[in-house]
Design a protein around this motif. Sequence first.
Motif, short mmCIF file in Angstrom:
data_model
loop_
_atom_site.label_atom_id
_atom_site.label_comp_id
_atom_site.label_asym_id
_atom_site.label_seq_id
_atom_site.Cartn_x
_atom_site.Cartn_y
_atom_site.Cartn_z
N SER A 47 -6.79 4.94 2.04
CA SER A 47 -7.78 3.87 2.11
C SER A 47 -7.78 3.04 0.83
CB SER A 47 -9.19 4.43 2.32
OG SER A 47 -9.23 5.21 3.48
N ARG A 48 -7.74 3.75 -0.31
CA ARG A 48 -7.75 3.06 -1.60
C ARG A 48 -6.49 2.22 -1.79
NH1 ARG A 48 -11.26 3.92 -6.52
NH2 ARG A 48 -13.15 4.19 -5.32
N SER A 49 -5.35 2.80 -1.42
CA SER A 49 -4.10 2.05 -1.55
C SER A 49 -4.15 0.79 -0.71
CB SER A 49 -2.92 2.90 -1.08
OG SER A 49 -2.92 4.12 -1.75
N ALA A 91 -8.80 8.23 -6.93
CA ALA A 91 -8.24 7.82 -5.66
C ALA A 91 -7.00 8.59 -5.23
CB ALA A 91 -7.90 6.34 -5.73
N GLY A 92 -6.36 9.29 -6.16
CA GLY A 92 -5.11 9.93 -5.79
C GLY A 92 -4.02 8.91 -5.52
N ILE A 93 -4.05 7.79 -6.27
CA ILE A 93 -2.97 6.82 -6.15
C ILE A 93 -2.39 6.55 -7.54
CG2 ILE A 93 -4.00 5.75 -4.12
CD1 ILE A 93 -4.81 3.41 -5.87
N ALA A 127 0.84 -1.20 0.00
CA ALA A 127 0.00 0.00 0.00
C ALA A 127 0.87 1.25 0.00
CB ALA A 127 -0.93 -0.02 1.21
N ASN A 128 1.97 1.16 0.73
CA ASN A 128 2.85 2.32 0.84
C ASN A 128 3.63 2.62 -0.43
OD1 ASN A 128 2.01 3.19 3.33
ND2 ASN A 128 3.45 1.88 4.43
N ILE A 129 3.65 1.66 -1.36
CA ILE A 129 4.24 1.94 -2.68
C ILE A 129 3.28 2.79 -3.51
CG2 ILE A 129 5.06 0.89 -4.84
CD1 ILE A 129 5.86 -1.57 -3.18
N LEU A 130 1.98 2.57 -3.26
CA LEU A 130 0.95 3.23 -4.08
C LEU A 130 0.57 4.62 -3.60
CD1 LEU A 130 -1.49 0.21 -4.57
CD2 LEU A 130 0.18 1.08 -6.21
N THR A 131 0.86 4.91 -2.37
CA THR A 131 0.42 6.21 -1.83
C THR A 131 1.60 7.02 -1.31
OG1 THR A 131 -0.91 7.31 -0.17
CG2 THR A 131 -0.14 5.13 0.40
N GLY A 132 1.48 8.32 -1.42
CA GLY A 132 2.54 9.20 -0.96
C GLY A 132 2.60 9.30 0.55
N GLU A 133 1.47 9.11 1.21
CA GLU A 133 1.45 9.27 2.67
C GLU A 133 1.51 7.89 3.30
OE1 GLU A 133 -2.58 11.29 2.97
OE2 GLU A 133 -2.52 10.29 1.04
N GLN A 180 -1.84 3.33 -12.75
CA GLN A 180 -1.32 2.29 -13.65
C GLN A 180 -0.64 1.17 -12.85
OE1 GLN A 180 0.53 5.19 -16.33
NE2 GLN A 180 0.55 3.51 -17.81
N GLU A 181 0.16 1.60 -11.86
CA GLU A 181 0.81 0.60 -11.01
C GLU A 181 -0.22 -0.23 -10.29
OE1 GLU A 181 4.04 1.79 -8.42
OE2 GLU A 181 4.64 3.30 -9.88
N ALA A 182 -1.28 0.46 -9.83
CA ALA A 182 -2.34 -0.25 -9.11
C ALA A 182 -3.00 -1.27 -10.03
CB ALA A 182 -3.38 0.75 -8.60
N LEU A 183 -3.29 -0.86 -11.27
CA LEU A 183 -3.96 -1.78 -12.19
C LEU A 183 -3.07 -2.98 -12.53
CD1 LEU A 183 -6.60 -2.19 -13.72
CD2 LEU A 183 -5.60 -1.01 -15.66
N ASN A 184 -1.78 -2.71 -12.76
CA ASN A 184 -0.86 -3.81 -13.05
C ASN A 184 -0.76 -4.77 -11.86
OD1 ASN A 184 -0.21 -3.23 -15.69
ND2 ASN A 184 1.31 -1.70 -15.09
N LEU A 185 -0.73 -4.19 -10.67
CA LEU A 185 -0.66 -4.99 -9.45
C LEU A 185 -1.89 -5.88 -9.33
CD1 LEU A 185 0.91 -5.38 -6.78
CD2 LEU A 185 -0.49 -3.57 -5.81
N LEU A 186 -3.06 -5.28 -9.61
CA LEU A 186 -4.31 -6.02 -9.45
C LEU A 186 -4.49 -7.07 -10.56
CD1 LEU A 186 -6.69 -3.11 -8.45
CD2 LEU A 186 -5.90 -4.97 -7.00
N ALA A 187 -3.99 -6.74 -11.75
CA ALA A 187 -4.17 -7.66 -12.87
C ALA A 187 -3.42 -8.96 -12.64
CB ALA A 187 -3.73 -7.00 -14.17
N GLY A 188 -2.27 -8.89 -11.99
CA GLY A 188 -1.49 -10.07 -11.66
C GLY A 188 -1.35 -10.98 -12.86
#
Lengths: 232, 254
Positions: free
Chosen positions: B146-148, B171-173, B124-130, B176-184
């Motif tokens: 929350s989204r991350s 989401a402010g995340i 999660a911390n890779i996806l979000t700045g905070e 693209q990284e999130a989608l690639n992560l989820l697509a697995g």
Amino acid sequence: MKLVVVAGTPGSGKTSVLLHTIQALKRRDNKPAVVKVDCLWTDDDKRFGRLDVPIRVGLARDMCPDHFTIYNTEPMLQWAEEEGANVLLNETAGLCLRCAPYPDSCLAVCVIDVTTGPNTPLKVGPLLTTADIVVMTKGDIVSQAEREVFRERVLEVNPDCMVVEANGLSGKGAIELAELIEDSVEAGKDMELRYNPPLAICTLCSGEKRVERKYHMGVLRHLDGFMEYKGE
Amino acid sequence: MSNAIKLTIIGGVNKDGTKELVDRVEINPGDILGIVGPTGSGKSTLIDDIEQLAQGDTPTGRRILINDEEPDTKMRVDPRLKLIAQLSQNMHFLADMSVSEFLQMHARSRGKDPQLMHKVIELANILTGEPIHEDDHLTVLSGGQSRSLMTADIAVISDSPIVLIDEIENAGIKKQEALNLLAGEGKIVVVVTHDPVLALMASRRIVIKNGGMNDIITTSTEEKNVGDRVSEVDNWMMDLREIIRRGEIVEGVV
């Protein structure tokens, strides 16, 4: 005649879920009748009335609503019989969460609101723990993970129940509930409650208004948990 | 759970009760499917139908098949057997507990090792700045956090062969990284989106109008090229955003 007792925390969406379930039951050629029990006031009979099913309202007023429901179960079943129904849906207004208004041979449905947080199932008591079906509402407002955690908490306190995720707005879950009602047992003759009611009638129940200790009688419990009997 | 499965959507009716124009959509393992359409047209309803594995029992009357068959009831209700992970628009937490407590409980509800929570937080911390900490209270997390957290939760704990995503761009995340992560690997991803980057990452997109599936568009090579260019622009925007976040000046940055 099948008896379905629908209980749940206030505002959890019992009536809305029931409205959709009644429509699903009717589409499947059932004849549901509804008795709505409330404490002081209700206009739910108007909401149910639009569905063109026999509906009766019972107001418990100064009697405990669960006690009122149990006391009137027999006449309710009789009335539903006379109306030609094959399912009696009894929505109660149980509030104190101390006892559960479920007889043994009924389908006991507890409706509970997911947005109240995953600790709520631990607080609800016999209303939840002795139910056959636990209906989780408002799941569309939280994340899937939160719904799953909530469900886990429900199963922690009632491992044998069926959990149904329902939505009073969209009607989600109504068909599933209708199927479960069709598969449920017939109401028996000598029904018994699933859970013992509170210890005794207290002095407040019989109209005592004075607060001082000396005026109270019956089986009483002290702050430290000690119990005593005061009276004749 | 990474056994590849096929998903089929069988059309029902639109908001007026007339038959949807698209009456069958087959989605194979590894596919990314977009869902597009105006706000309020019924995109989330389609996602919900898939999540519930609807069998004609929702207002749309759609039916969802898994491997060409009607899924059994157990599959519909038990999270341990659940084939679907959903990232919904509703991301504010109501649970009164800490991040670690919640994740451990969620892992247990899915029959997974509670220790996976460390991995979820790390991702999660890779996806979000905070950064999110284990002891943070769930209810104080920002929208992006929350989204991350839920994205990482889906990748690690709710590791299901079908992933549904509802408007991740808000989401402010790092989307693209999130989608690639989820697509697995070999997963089916269904993503509701207005975002050209995400829409063009999909191989096809269903067009929703008035509650019904109106059309299905296959992303052409030319569209893919447009997608690549938009991605570049998008990455440039992200970099600029980071620079501004750090309190630096963007003059001369290309």
